[in-house]
Design a protein around this motif. Sequence first.
Motif, PDB file in Angstrom:
ATOM      1  N   SER A 223      -4.152   2.668   4.911  1.00  0.00           N
ATOM      2  CA  SER A 223      -4.561   3.899   4.245  1.00  0.00           C
ATOM      3  C   SER A 223      -3.517   4.995   4.341  1.00  0.00           C
ATOM      4  O   SER A 223      -3.493   5.907   3.502  1.00  0.00           O
ATOM      5  CB  SER A 223      -5.890   4.394   4.834  1.00  0.00           C
ATOM      6  OG  SER A 223      -6.896   3.417   4.699  1.00  0.00           O
ATOM      7  N   PHE A 224      -2.640   4.914   5.322  1.00  0.00           N
ATOM      8  CA  PHE A 224      -1.627   5.947   5.526  1.00  0.00           C
ATOM      9  C   PHE A 224      -0.239   5.490   5.089  1.00  0.00           C
ATOM     10  O   PHE A 224       0.756   6.122   5.445  1.00  0.00           O
ATOM     11  CB  PHE A 224      -1.588   6.363   7.000  1.00  0.00           C
ATOM     12  CG  PHE A 224      -2.846   7.036   7.464  1.00  0.00           C
ATOM     13  CD1 PHE A 224      -3.023   8.401   7.294  1.00  0.00           C
ATOM     14  CD2 PHE A 224      -3.861   6.297   8.043  1.00  0.00           C
ATOM     15  CE1 PHE A 224      -4.181   9.022   7.709  1.00  0.00           C
ATOM     16  CE2 PHE A 224      -5.030   6.916   8.464  1.00  0.00           C
ATOM     17  CZ  PHE A 224      -5.186   8.274   8.297  1.00  0.00           C
ATOM     18  N   HIS A 225      -0.172   4.400   4.331  1.00  0.00           N
ATOM     19  CA  HIS A 225       1.108   3.874   3.879  1.00  0.00           C
ATOM     20  C   HIS A 225       1.051   3.576   2.378  1.00  0.00           C
ATOM     21  O   HIS A 225      -0.019   3.370   1.812  1.00  0.00           O
ATOM     22  CB  HIS A 225       1.482   2.596   4.643  1.00  0.00           C
ATOM     23  CG  HIS A 225       1.826   2.834   6.078  1.00  0.00           C
ATOM     24  ND1 HIS A 225       0.864   3.051   7.046  1.00  0.00           N
ATOM     25  CD2 HIS A 225       3.032   2.901   6.720  1.00  0.00           C
ATOM     26  CE1 HIS A 225       1.460   3.230   8.211  1.00  0.00           C
ATOM     27  NE2 HIS A 225       2.761   3.138   8.042  1.00  0.00           N
ATOM     28  N   LYS A 226       2.220   3.553   1.785  1.00  0.00           N
ATOM     29  CA  LYS A 226       2.369   3.159   0.390  1.00  0.00           C
ATOM     30  C   LYS A 226       2.746   1.688   0.362  1.00  0.00           C
ATOM     31  O   LYS A 226       3.858   1.304   0.735  1.00  0.00           O
ATOM     32  CB  LYS A 226       3.441   4.004  -0.293  1.00  0.00           C
ATOM     33  CG  LYS A 226       3.614   3.690  -1.767  1.00  0.00           C
ATOM     34  CD  LYS A 226       4.679   4.578  -2.398  1.00  0.00           C
ATOM     35  CE  LYS A 226       4.842   4.264  -3.874  1.00  0.00           C
ATOM     36  NZ  LYS A 226       5.888   5.127  -4.491  1.00  0.00           N
ATOM     37  N   ILE A 227       1.802   0.857  -0.080  1.00  0.00           N
ATOM     38  CA  ILE A 227       1.986  -0.592  -0.004  1.00  0.00           C
ATOM     39  C   ILE A 227       1.754  -1.177  -1.384  1.00  0.00           C
ATOM     40  O   ILE A 227       0.679  -1.007  -1.976  1.00  0.00           O
ATOM     41  CB  ILE A 227       1.017  -1.224   1.012  1.00  0.00           C
ATOM     42  CG1 ILE A 227       1.190  -0.584   2.384  1.00  0.00           C
ATOM     43  CG2 ILE A 227       1.224  -2.727   1.093  1.00  0.00           C
ATOM     44  CD1 ILE A 227       0.212  -1.094   3.416  1.00  0.00           C
ATOM     45  N   GLY A 228       2.761  -1.843  -1.885  1.00  0.00           N
ATOM     46  CA  GLY A 228       2.653  -2.571  -3.136  1.00  0.00           C
ATOM     47  C   GLY A 228       2.827  -4.055  -2.903  1.00  0.00           C
ATOM     48  O   GLY A 228       2.683  -4.554  -1.779  1.00  0.00           O
ATOM     49  N   SER A 229       3.174  -4.768  -3.958  1.00  0.00           N
ATOM     50  CA  SER A 229       3.342  -6.217  -3.838  1.00  0.00           C
ATOM     51  C   SER A 229       4.514  -6.574  -2.941  1.00  0.00           C
ATOM     52  O   SER A 229       4.423  -7.492  -2.120  1.00  0.00           O
ATOM     53  CB  SER A 229       3.536  -6.838  -5.225  1.00  0.00           C
ATOM     54  OG  SER A 229       2.419  -6.579  -6.056  1.00  0.00           O
ATOM     55  N   ARG A 230       5.619  -5.828  -3.057  1.00  0.00           N
ATOM     56  CA  ARG A 230       6.792  -6.126  -2.239  1.00  0.00           C
ATOM     57  C   ARG A 230       6.513  -5.860  -0.760  1.00  0.00           C
ATOM     58  O   ARG A 230       6.887  -6.652   0.100  1.00  0.00           O
ATOM     59  CB  ARG A 230       7.982  -5.293  -2.713  1.00  0.00           C
ATOM     60  CG  ARG A 230       8.505  -5.672  -4.089  1.00  0.00           C
ATOM     61  CD  ARG A 230       9.557  -4.673  -4.570  1.00  0.00           C
ATOM     62  NE  ARG A 230      10.642  -4.520  -3.613  1.00  0.00           N
ATOM     63  CZ  ARG A 230      11.699  -5.315  -3.541  1.00  0.00           C
ATOM     64  NH1 ARG A 230      11.808  -6.328  -4.403  1.00  0.00           N
ATOM     65  NH2 ARG A 230      12.639  -5.107  -2.660  1.00  0.00           N
ATOM     66  N   GLU A 231       5.844  -4.747  -0.481  1.00  0.00           N
ATOM     67  CA  GLU A 231       5.534  -4.424   0.909  1.00  0.00           C
ATOM     68  C   GLU A 231       4.524  -5.404   1.493  1.00  0.00           C
ATOM     69  O   GLU A 231       4.602  -5.765   2.674  1.00  0.00           O
ATOM     70  CB  GLU A 231       4.979  -2.997   1.008  1.00  0.00           C
ATOM     71  CG  GLU A 231       6.001  -1.904   0.743  1.00  0.00           C
ATOM     72  CD  GLU A 231       6.249  -1.688  -0.744  1.00  0.00           C
ATOM     73  OE1 GLU A 231       7.123  -0.886  -1.089  1.00  0.00           O
ATOM     74  OE2 GLU A 231       5.541  -2.327  -1.553  1.00  0.00           O
TER      75      GLU A 231
END
Length: 334
Positions: free
Chosen positions: A66-74
């Motif tokens: 919830s406190f991170h920016k996470i996409g497919s790569r992450e």
Amino acid sequence: MAQTVQVAGRAPDRTGSGPPAGRRRPRSGPRPRTRGRWGPYLLIAPTVAVIAVLILYPIGQLFWMSFHKIGSREARGVAPAENVGLENFRTVLGDPFFWRVLVNTVVSAAAMVVITMVLGTLVGLLLNRLGRKMSLLVSSGALLAWATPGISAAIVYKWLFTPGGGLVPWLLDALPDWLAGSGWDDYNWFGSRGTTYFVLVLCVVWQSFPFIAVSVLAGLKSVPSELYEAARVDGAGAWRTFWRITFPMLRPVFLVLTVLSIIWDFKVFTQLYFLSGGTANRDSFNLAMYAYSAAVAFPAKYGLGGAIALVLTVILLVFTGFYVRVMVRQGEVT
């Protein structure tokens, strides 16, 4: 010789080196260690381990996402996740669509909980008045609905309300026009938010009320029959008997069932996803659907979906804490 007899006839001397009368001889050596000191902890260790793996770890991961920016790569570990602080929560709470989804969730969950509790209580009272064999037969049949998987129940209700071939449109179209109108055979029950949630409430209530009924029936078996006999002698009717005797005696049961119903109905996902046809109809979203849609959208935003899911978790914890506080105040929980 007389002296010898006198000595032999004397009571034994208990004031000497022996322990005083009424006292135990002190144990020699170190005191033994307390037995079973770690026994309770060892017994609950497997349960704690299962809870940690299945519940605490996912919640911790959700909190971190919830406190991170996470996409497919992450998510694949190709790139490191960027810490964005409260940005995901500001995005969610600042979106007007979130508040519309929250209204959908609260209104639908309230309808499900109220109807489920009322219908389940009525069926439980009915089962209590039936004979033993008939009560067993009816309760067993009702529990089949409760044991039905959510996706199976959604398929059944999708077929019941399908335009052009469903049972409900066919029955409504067969009724006289002055009673039910016309055009039901081609009416799309899943084309608008109101009718979609109408079918959803029916589906969830159909699955949920048997558990409430059986739980109420079990609680009624613990109520002394003398109380009902005294109420009948005093001339109390069914309505007054329920509020004066049954409801106060089953208050802990009703509180627990209400908490469980709120938790279950707030996070309904499977039935809504199937009935609404996936994520295409955004007007029919609840918080669970909203979190899923945000996470799997293109591009994927797992951090944003985690923030929505965490908001839903906090709402459920608030409701649960409120009802637990009520139970503690009433002395039902010590």
